[in-house]
Scaffold this motif. Structure first.
Motif, PDB file in Angstrom:
ATOM      1  N   LYS A 107      30.756  44.916  44.787  1.00  0.00           N
ATOM      2  CA  LYS A 107      31.936  45.022  45.647  1.00  0.00           C
ATOM      3  C   LYS A 107      32.999  45.854  44.939  1.00  0.00           C
ATOM      4  O   LYS A 107      32.734  46.477  43.924  1.00  0.00           O
ATOM      5  CB  LYS A 107      32.453  43.632  45.994  1.00  0.00           C
ATOM      6  CG  LYS A 107      31.433  42.809  46.766  1.00  0.00           C
ATOM      7  CD  LYS A 107      31.921  41.420  47.039  1.00  0.00           C
ATOM      8  CE  LYS A 107      30.822  40.598  47.704  1.00  0.00           C
ATOM      9  NZ  LYS A 107      31.207  39.197  47.855  1.00  0.00           N
ATOM     10  N   SER A 108      34.220  45.833  45.441  1.00  0.00           N
ATOM     11  CA  SER A 108      35.308  46.660  44.912  1.00  0.00           C
ATOM     12  C   SER A 108      35.681  46.292  43.483  1.00  0.00           C
ATOM     13  O   SER A 108      35.744  45.115  43.122  1.00  0.00           O
ATOM     14  CB  SER A 108      36.540  46.502  45.808  1.00  0.00           C
ATOM     15  OG  SER A 108      37.643  47.154  45.234  1.00  0.00           O
ATOM     16  N   ILE A 109      35.967  47.317  42.679  1.00  0.00           N
ATOM     17  CA  ILE A 109      36.427  47.095  41.302  1.00  0.00           C
ATOM     18  C   ILE A 109      37.772  46.368  41.290  1.00  0.00           C
ATOM     19  O   ILE A 109      38.103  45.680  40.331  1.00  0.00           O
ATOM     20  CB  ILE A 109      36.501  48.419  40.505  1.00  0.00           C
ATOM     21  CG1 ILE A 109      36.721  48.101  39.021  1.00  0.00           C
ATOM     22  CG2 ILE A 109      37.587  49.316  41.048  1.00  0.00           C
ATOM     23  CD1 ILE A 109      36.505  49.248  38.084  1.00  0.00           C
ATOM     24  N   VAL A 110      38.517  46.478  42.359  1.00  0.00           N
ATOM     25  CA  VAL A 110      39.808  45.781  42.466  1.00  0.00           C
ATOM     26  C   VAL A 110      39.604  44.276  42.263  1.00  0.00           C
ATOM     27  O   VAL A 110      40.447  43.601  41.679  1.00  0.00           O
ATOM     28  CB  VAL A 110      40.466  46.075  43.844  1.00  0.00           C
ATOM     29  CG1 VAL A 110      41.688  45.212  44.072  1.00  0.00           C
ATOM     30  CG2 VAL A 110      40.812  47.541  43.954  1.00  0.00           C
ATOM     31  N   ASP A 111      38.466  43.758  42.710  1.00  0.00           N
ATOM     32  CA  ASP A 111      38.155  42.334  42.557  1.00  0.00           C
ATOM     33  C   ASP A 111      38.022  41.920  41.096  1.00  0.00           C
ATOM     34  O   ASP A 111      38.123  40.742  40.778  1.00  0.00           O
ATOM     35  CB  ASP A 111      36.839  41.981  43.266  1.00  0.00           C
ATOM     36  CG  ASP A 111      36.871  42.243  44.754  1.00  0.00           C
ATOM     37  OD1 ASP A 111      37.984  42.268  45.336  1.00  0.00           O
ATOM     38  OD2 ASP A 111      35.792  42.431  45.339  1.00  0.00           O
ATOM     39  N   LEU A 112      37.773  42.880  40.213  1.00  0.00           N
ATOM     40  CA  LEU A 112      37.513  42.585  38.806  1.00  0.00           C
ATOM     41  C   LEU A 112      38.750  42.727  37.918  1.00  0.00           C
ATOM     42  O   LEU A 112      38.677  42.501  36.714  1.00  0.00           O
ATOM     43  CB  LEU A 112      36.393  43.490  38.286  1.00  0.00           C
ATOM     44  CG  LEU A 112      35.070  43.409  39.052  1.00  0.00           C
ATOM     45  CD1 LEU A 112      34.052  44.361  38.442  1.00  0.00           C
ATOM     46  CD2 LEU A 112      34.536  41.995  39.096  1.00  0.00           C
ATOM     47  N   GLU A 113      39.888  43.064  38.531  1.00  0.00           N
ATOM     48  CA  GLU A 113      41.119  43.196  37.749  1.00  0.00           C
ATOM     49  C   GLU A 113      41.611  41.823  37.309  1.00  0.00           C
ATOM     50  O   GLU A 113      41.609  40.862  38.067  1.00  0.00           O
ATOM     51  CB  GLU A 113      42.214  43.902  38.547  1.00  0.00           C
ATOM     52  CG  GLU A 113      43.461  44.161  37.716  1.00  0.00           C
ATOM     53  CD  GLU A 113      44.555  44.897  38.460  1.00  0.00           C
ATOM     54  OE1 GLU A 113      45.642  45.050  37.861  1.00  0.00           O
ATOM     55  OE2 GLU A 113      44.356  45.310  39.616  1.00  0.00           O
ATOM     56  N   MET A 114      42.044  41.752  36.070  1.00  0.00           N
ATOM     57  CA  MET A 114      42.560  40.507  35.496  1.00  0.00           C
ATOM     58  C   MET A 114      44.077  40.513  35.647  1.00  0.00           C
ATOM     59  O   MET A 114      44.753  41.379  35.088  1.00  0.00           O
ATOM     60  CB  MET A 114      42.147  40.397  34.027  1.00  0.00           C
ATOM     61  CG  MET A 114      40.640  40.548  33.787  1.00  0.00           C
ATOM     62  SD  MET A 114      39.623  39.351  34.654  1.00  0.00           S
ATOM     63  CE  MET A 114      40.042  37.875  33.753  1.00  0.00           C
ATOM     64  N   VAL A 115      44.599  39.553  36.413  1.00  0.00           N
ATOM     65  CA  VAL A 115      46.028  39.484  36.723  1.00  0.00           C
ATOM     66  C   VAL A 115      46.523  38.046  36.571  1.00  0.00           C
ATOM     67  O   VAL A 115      45.754  37.151  36.220  1.00  0.00           O
ATOM     68  CB  VAL A 115      46.301  39.989  38.166  1.00  0.00           C
ATOM     69  CG1 VAL A 115      45.921  41.457  38.311  1.00  0.00           C
ATOM     70  CG2 VAL A 115      45.551  39.158  39.201  1.00  0.00           C
ATOM     71  N   GLU A 116      47.805  37.830  36.857  1.00  0.00           N
ATOM     72  CA  GLU A 116      48.384  36.481  36.928  1.00  0.00           C
ATOM     73  C   GLU A 116      48.140  35.648  35.667  1.00  0.00           C
ATOM     74  O   GLU A 116      47.690  34.504  35.743  1.00  0.00           O
ATOM     75  CB  GLU A 116      47.850  35.736  38.157  1.00  0.00           C
ATOM     76  CG  GLU A 116      48.134  36.396  39.468  1.00  0.00           C
ATOM     77  CD  GLU A 116      49.548  36.168  39.963  1.00  0.00           C
ATOM     78  OE1 GLU A 116      50.149  35.134  39.634  1.00  0.00           O
ATOM     79  OE2 GLU A 116      50.031  37.061  40.675  1.00  0.00           O
ATOM     80  N   GLY A 117      48.406  36.229  34.523  1.00  0.00           N
ATOM     81  CA  GLY A 117      48.273  35.508  33.261  1.00  0.00           C
ATOM     82  C   GLY A 117      46.976  35.797  32.528  1.00  0.00           C
ATOM     83  O   GLY A 117      46.912  35.675  31.307  1.00  0.00           O
ATOM     84  N   ALA A 118      45.924  36.165  33.244  1.00  0.00           N
ATOM     85  CA  ALA A 118      44.661  36.525  32.580  1.00  0.00           C
ATOM     86  C   ALA A 118      44.856  37.812  31.780  1.00  0.00           C
ATOM     87  O   ALA A 118      44.287  37.982  30.699  1.00  0.00           O
ATOM     88  CB  ALA A 118      43.539  36.684  33.599  1.00  0.00           C
TER      89      ALA A 118
END
Length: 123
Positions: free
Chosen positions: A24-35
Motif C-alpha cells: 500500500k502507500s508509503i504514507v502508511d509507513l511514516e512514523m509520527v505522533e511521538g514515534a
C-alpha cells in the motif's frame, strides 16, 4: 512475532519503517505522533536505526505498553508508553498506526524492544 526492523529518516526529516512486503502507500509507513521523536532518541539523532521488536519477552529489552486501543477509530493502531530506554526511565508516549496490527497480527498489549548493534543482526 520477533523481527528486526529498519527505520530511516528522509532528507525531509520524516521517519519511515522499511517494510519491503508492504504494497500500500508509503504514507502508511511514516512514523509520527511521538514515534518519530522516539526514533530520534534511539538512533542518536542519526538517519537510520534498527530495532528488534517482539510481542514475546526479550531478556533485558525495553517495553512499550498499550495505553489506548484505537483499532476501532479511523486511523487505527494504538497509543503506547515506552516505559524505559536502555533500562532507564523514559515514559515516552507514542502512537503506532494500524500497520502495527498488520505486522503483529493484532495490537499487542506489550511490544518488547531491543537494539541490535549491526544491520547484520536483522532476522
Amino acid at each position: 512475532m520477533n523481527r528486526t526492523f529498519r527505520f530511516y529518516k528522509t532528507k525531509e526529516q520524516k521517519w519511515y519503517v522499511d517494510l519491503p512486503e508492504w504494497t500500500k502507500s508509503i504514507v502508511d509507513l511514516e512514523m509520527v505522533e511521538g514515534a518519530d521523536t522516539m526514533l530520534d532518541k534511539v538512533s542518536g539523532n542519526k538517519n537510520e536505526c534498527f530495532l528488534k521488536m517482539s510481542d514475546e519477552p526479550i531478556k533485558g529489552a525495553d517495553r512499550m505498553k498499550l495505553i489506548k486501543d484505537r483499532s476501532n477509530c479511523k486511523l487505527g493502531g494504538g497509543d503506547y508508553l515506552m516505559e524505559t530506554y536502555k533500562g532507564k526511565a523514559f515514559n515516552h508516549k507514542l502512537w503506532l498506526c494500524s500497520v502495527t496490527e498488520t505486522v503483529f497480527g493484532d495490537l499487542p498489549e506489550v511490544i518488547y524492544i531491543d537494539y541490535p548493534q549491526k544491520s547484520e543482526d536483522k532476522d
